[in-house]
Design an enzyme around this catalytic site. Sequence first.
Site, PDB file in Angstrom:
ATOM      1  N   TYR A  38       0.733  -1.446   0.006  1.00 46.33           N
ATOM      2  CA  TYR A  38       0.124   0.016  -0.092  1.00 46.33           C
ATOM      3  C   TYR A  38       0.786   1.259   0.081  1.00 46.33           C
ATOM      4  CZ  TYR A  38       0.858   0.978   4.922  1.00 46.33           C
ATOM      5  OH  TYR A  38       1.394   1.431   6.106  1.00 46.33           O
ATOM      6  N   ARG A  57       8.244   4.310  -4.762  1.00 42.53           N
ATOM      7  CA  ARG A  57       8.197   3.256  -3.674  1.00 42.53           C
ATOM      8  C   ARG A  57       7.331   2.098  -3.652  1.00 42.53           C
ATOM      9  NH1 ARG A  57       7.256   5.697   2.432  1.00 42.53           N
ATOM     10  NH2 ARG A  57       5.243   5.674   1.517  1.00 42.53           N
ATOM     11  N   ARG A 104      -7.617 -20.388  -1.355  1.00 37.74           N
ATOM     12  CA  ARG A 104      -6.667 -20.176  -0.251  1.00 37.74           C
ATOM     13  C   ARG A 104      -5.647 -21.353  -0.340  1.00 37.74           C
ATOM     14  NH1 ARG A 104      -4.935 -21.647   4.620  1.00 37.74           N
ATOM     15  NH2 ARG A 104      -3.822 -19.912   5.884  1.00 37.74           N
ATOM     16  N   HIS A 106      -0.768 -20.948   0.045  1.00 37.67           N
ATOM     17  CA  HIS A 106      -0.107 -20.070   0.382  1.00 37.67           C
ATOM     18  C   HIS A 106       0.812 -19.509  -0.793  1.00 37.67           C
ATOM     19  CE1 HIS A 106      -0.899 -21.342   4.481  1.00 37.67           C
ATOM     20  NE2 HIS A 106       0.067 -20.449   5.081  1.00 37.67           N
ATOM     21  N   LYS A 151       6.300  -1.848   2.072  1.00 36.24           N
ATOM     22  CA  LYS A 151       5.071  -1.186   2.458  1.00 36.24           C
ATOM     23  C   LYS A 151       4.203  -2.269   2.336  1.00 36.24           C
ATOM     24  CE  LYS A 151       3.418   3.265   3.277  1.00 36.24           C
ATOM     25  NZ  LYS A 151       3.305   3.138   4.603  1.00 36.24           N
ATOM     26  N   GLU A 184      12.184   2.750  14.279  1.00 41.82           N
ATOM     27  CA  GLU A 184      11.517   3.872  13.817  1.00 41.82           C
ATOM     28  C   GLU A 184      10.408   4.082  14.603  1.00 41.82           C
ATOM     29  OE1 GLU A 184      10.040   3.579   9.443  1.00 41.82           O
ATOM     30  OE2 GLU A 184       9.900   1.177  10.030  1.00 41.82           O
ATOM     31  N   LEU A 208      11.013   1.312   6.865  1.00 40.90           N
ATOM     32  CA  LEU A 208      10.662   1.875   5.764  1.00 40.90           C
ATOM     33  C   LEU A 208      11.196   3.236   5.306  1.00 40.90           C
ATOM     34  CD1 LEU A 208       7.864   1.500   4.137  1.00 40.90           C
ATOM     35  CD2 LEU A 208       7.010   3.569   4.761  1.00 40.90           C
TER      36      LEU A 208
HETATM   37  N1  PDD Z   1       2.902   5.327   7.414  1.00 40.45           N
HETATM   38  N2  PDD Z   1       7.472   4.224   8.982  1.00 40.45           N
HETATM   39  C1  PDD Z   1       6.545   3.517   8.690  1.00 40.45           C
HETATM   40  C2  PDD Z   1       6.424   2.130   9.438  1.00 40.45           C
HETATM   41  C3  PDD Z   1       5.220   3.892   8.142  1.00 40.45           C
HETATM   42  O1  PDD Z   1       4.329   3.086   8.282  1.00 40.45           O
HETATM   43  C4  PDD Z   1       5.310   5.267   7.701  1.00 40.45           C
HETATM   44  C5  PDD Z   1       4.165   5.811   6.829  1.00 40.45           C
HETATM   45  C6  PDD Z   1       6.452   6.034   7.736  1.00 40.45           C
HETATM   46  C7  PDD Z   1       6.569   7.336   7.057  1.00 40.45           C
HETATM   47  O2  PDD Z   1       6.508   7.174   5.843  1.00 40.45           O
HETATM   48  P1  PDD Z   1       6.139   8.515   4.714  1.00 40.45           P
HETATM   49  O3  PDD Z   1       7.042   9.619   5.036  1.00 40.45           O
HETATM   50  O4  PDD Z   1       6.762   7.784   3.647  1.00 40.45           O
HETATM   51  O5  PDD Z   1       4.597   8.668   5.196  1.00 40.45           O
HETATM   52  C8  PDD Z   1       7.598   5.588   8.392  1.00 40.45           C
HETATM   53  C9  PDD Z   1       1.698   5.675   6.835  1.00 40.45           C
HETATM   54  C10 PDD Z   1       1.268   7.147   6.517  1.00 40.45           C
HETATM   55  C11 PDD Z   1       0.622   4.888   7.251  1.00 40.45           C
HETATM   56  O6  PDD Z   1       0.894   3.859   7.304  1.00 40.45           O
HETATM   57  O7  PDD Z   1      -0.343   5.267   7.290  1.00 40.45           O
END
Ligand code: PDD
Length: 301
Positions: A38, A57, A104, A106, A151, A184, A208
Amino acid sequence: MSIPPGKILACVNGVIGPAEHATVSVLDRGHVFGDGIYEVVRVDKGRLHGMDRHWRRLDRSLRALQMPAVDLNLLRSQVEATLAASGHTDATIYLQVTRGTAPRAHAFPADTPANTLILVQHFPDDKAHLREKGAGVITHPDLRWARCDIKSINLLGSVLAAEAAKRAGCVEAVLIREDGVVTECAHSSLFAVVDGVLRTHPLDPRILPGITREIVLELAADLGIPCRQKALRSDELRGVDELFLTSTTSRVLPLVELDGKPVGNGKPGPVTCSLRDAFTAWEKADALKTPSSNALNAGEL
Ligand code: PDD
């Protein structure tokens, strides 16, 4: 079509309609396995911020998980059409791609097209006051998997940490691995300032590659702020001078309390404030370069 602020507009495999009536199959692999990826993009006065970076990304995530081929140009026109149809000018766009619908099992299904989902939701900027006065965070174990650089829609580790933060009355959870490495936050990137040097975890599979993080690092270089991409350890975290998080929805948000104790002098620090203000200026300049999507017509789909 224009929808009330509280309503969410969906686009499922190219079909636009109210989210409450949109459906996906129970056999969607996103639903059954979390087998999808996503992006979240912010729309500000009709303009999509950092869209080229989000597309790069998204493409990287698709490749990393060997997802079925997706026509990114078509998806892009669907994003713009759904936004235009929503009538929203301040919004978030949630964009999801899963490995399609199949019985379903895997391993990957053969010859199954991806399913795409776009959600457009009104997004009032309710964090402006926190960007001024700062916010509190807790620390929480990093329970996530070994490929946090993708992501993926598998977010249970982040969900549990975010819930713990919410229960503590905090905006976010700073994630700490079993080996003591600070990675993070649950849904944001993390920065610290130690002895005048900006510190953040290097890009590797533990974090991320945040888009706001990337822009902030570019701004720091422009401002001549020394920067070291080296992970903090949990014992160092307690003694940092400044702390802030970055994300698409929060932008640059000073953190002034960690586990109930003040960070530095308990106020947003000077390096944080200069990067926060530089980011605001960057957004204004970016908006001038990006065409507004309001003019687009949903009929283009
Ligand atoms: N979250 N780290 C993680 C684990 C994240 O899920 C996100 C973003 C970020 C920041 O990334 P960016 O600057 O590209 O938004 C860092 C989004 C907004 C979410 O899951 O809603």
